[in-house]
Write an enzyme that holds these catalytic residues in place. Structure first.
Site, PDB file in Angstrom:
ATOM      1  N   ASP A   8      46.677   7.958 -66.041  1.00  0.00           N
ATOM      2  CA  ASP A   8      45.504   7.639 -66.865  1.00  0.00           C
ATOM      3  C   ASP A   8      44.814   8.970 -67.177  1.00  0.00           C
ATOM      4  O   ASP A   8      45.371  10.052 -66.908  1.00  0.00           O
ATOM      5  CB  ASP A   8      44.586   6.618 -66.165  1.00  0.00           C
ATOM      6  CG  ASP A   8      43.845   7.189 -64.970  1.00  0.00           C
ATOM      7  OD1 ASP A   8      44.124   8.344 -64.581  1.00  0.00           O
ATOM      8  OD2 ASP A   8      42.979   6.477 -64.419  1.00  0.00           O
ATOM      9  N   CYS A  65      46.715   8.601 -61.033  1.00  0.00           N
ATOM     10  CA  CYS A  65      45.390   8.246 -61.538  1.00  0.00           C
ATOM     11  C   CYS A  65      44.396   8.894 -60.582  1.00  0.00           C
ATOM     12  O   CYS A  65      44.798   9.724 -59.758  1.00  0.00           O
ATOM     13  CB  CYS A  65      45.207   6.740 -61.709  1.00  0.00           C
ATOM     14  SG  CYS A  65      45.228   5.751 -60.212  1.00  0.00           S
ATOM     15  N   THR A  67      42.471   7.888 -57.923  1.00  0.00           N
ATOM     16  CA  THR A  67      42.740   7.640 -56.499  1.00  0.00           C
ATOM     17  C   THR A  67      44.197   7.308 -56.223  1.00  0.00           C
ATOM     18  O   THR A  67      44.624   7.280 -55.063  1.00  0.00           O
ATOM     19  CB  THR A  67      41.922   6.436 -55.998  1.00  0.00           C
ATOM     20  OG1 THR A  67      42.362   5.271 -56.724  1.00  0.00           O
ATOM     21  CG2 THR A  67      40.437   6.635 -56.193  1.00  0.00           C
ATOM     22  N   HIS A  98      61.315   6.433 -45.308  1.00  0.00           N
ATOM     23  CA  HIS A  98      61.085   5.133 -44.668  1.00  0.00           C
ATOM     24  C   HIS A  98      60.891   3.988 -45.651  1.00  0.00           C
ATOM     25  O   HIS A  98      61.253   2.857 -45.353  1.00  0.00           O
ATOM     26  CB  HIS A  98      59.842   5.199 -43.759  1.00  0.00           C
ATOM     27  CG  HIS A  98      60.065   6.022 -42.529  1.00  0.00           C
ATOM     28  ND1 HIS A  98      59.126   6.121 -41.527  1.00  0.00           N
ATOM     29  CD2 HIS A  98      61.118   6.794 -42.137  1.00  0.00           C
ATOM     30  CE1 HIS A  98      59.590   6.917 -40.563  1.00  0.00           C
ATOM     31  NE2 HIS A  98      60.789   7.347 -40.911  1.00  0.00           N
ATOM     32  N   HIS A 133      64.826   0.659 -41.646  1.00  0.00           N
ATOM     33  CA  HIS A 133      63.942   0.689 -42.825  1.00  0.00           C
ATOM     34  C   HIS A 133      64.506  -0.163 -43.964  1.00  0.00           C
ATOM     35  O   HIS A 133      63.761  -0.717 -44.762  1.00  0.00           O
ATOM     36  CB  HIS A 133      63.711   2.126 -43.278  1.00  0.00           C
ATOM     37  CG  HIS A 133      63.083   2.964 -42.210  1.00  0.00           C
ATOM     38  ND1 HIS A 133      61.821   2.714 -41.728  1.00  0.00           N
ATOM     39  CD2 HIS A 133      63.572   4.012 -41.498  1.00  0.00           C
ATOM     40  CE1 HIS A 133      61.541   3.591 -40.775  1.00  0.00           C
ATOM     41  NE2 HIS A 133      62.582   4.386 -40.610  1.00  0.00           N
TER      42      HIS A 133
HETATM   43  C1  RB5 Z   1      39.199   6.264 -63.373  1.00  0.00           C
HETATM   44  O1  RB5 Z   1      37.866   6.566 -63.350  1.00  0.00           O
HETATM   45  C2  RB5 Z   1      39.653   5.737 -62.023  1.00  0.00           C
HETATM   46  O2  RB5 Z   1      39.076   4.503 -61.759  1.00  0.00           O
HETATM   47  C3  RB5 Z   1      41.153   5.641 -61.972  1.00  0.00           C
HETATM   48  O3  RB5 Z   1      41.703   6.882 -62.271  1.00  0.00           O
HETATM   49  C4  RB5 Z   1      41.766   5.235 -60.658  1.00  0.00           C
HETATM   50  O4  RB5 Z   1      41.234   5.972 -59.595  1.00  0.00           O
HETATM   51  C5  RB5 Z   1      41.792   3.792 -60.374  1.00  0.00           C
HETATM   52  O5  RB5 Z   1      42.394   3.330 -59.406  1.00  0.00           O
END
Ligand code: RB5
Length: 143
Positions: A8, A65, A67, A98, A133
């Protein structure tokens, strides 16, 4: 080897740099977007990447993305996908050894670019250990 990659807006910069780095190493990179830092929804690129891995159009995938959680949650809705989140090289190794992750997911806002490179390198160099595994990953899909 063909690698599908998506991100993203939060992972866009790392996606671009990783794509160029991997292409320079001789890998064929298939870009599933996004193609700018304009805010967008990770699921719009995660589903097409997941389908490409499931169909064998690419050999494996990389997704980024902020997180990593949005990507991992979306990708793991696909039966043929084992998307594993990694934020250190050791987790990059274990998610292949694993869990045999066929998509590597990274949290771009929480790791350095150098760490992202190290995680990708480790994940790609590591072999799935199989054995116990194999039994464990076979039990992941819902009945
Ligand atoms: C974007 O702001 C953020 O929400 C996205 O990159 C991600 O972390 C979502 O899981």
């Amino acid at each position: 080897m063909k690698i599908g990659i998506c991100s993203d807006h939060a992972g866009f910069q790392y996606k671009e740099k990783l794509s160029a780095w991997l292409a320079a190493k001789g890998y064929e990179i298939v870009n599933f977007g996004t193609d700018s830092e304009v805010s967008m929804d990770y699921s719009d690129v995660a589903h097409p990447l997941a389908r490409a891995v499931e169909e064998g159009a690419v050999d494996c995938g990389i997704a980024l993305c902020g997180t990593g959680n949005g990507m991992a949650m979306t990708l793991n809705h696909h039966k043929g996908i084992r998307a594993g989140l990694a934020w250190s090289s050791e987790i990059g190794r274990l998610v292949k050894a694993h869990n045999n992750a066929n998509v590597l997911v990274m949290p771009a806002r929480f790791i350095s670019y150098r760490m992202a490179q190290s995680i990708v390198r480790t994940w790609m160099e590591t072999k799935f250990e199989g054995g116990r595994h194999e039994r464990r990953i076979a039990k992941i899909p819902c009945a």
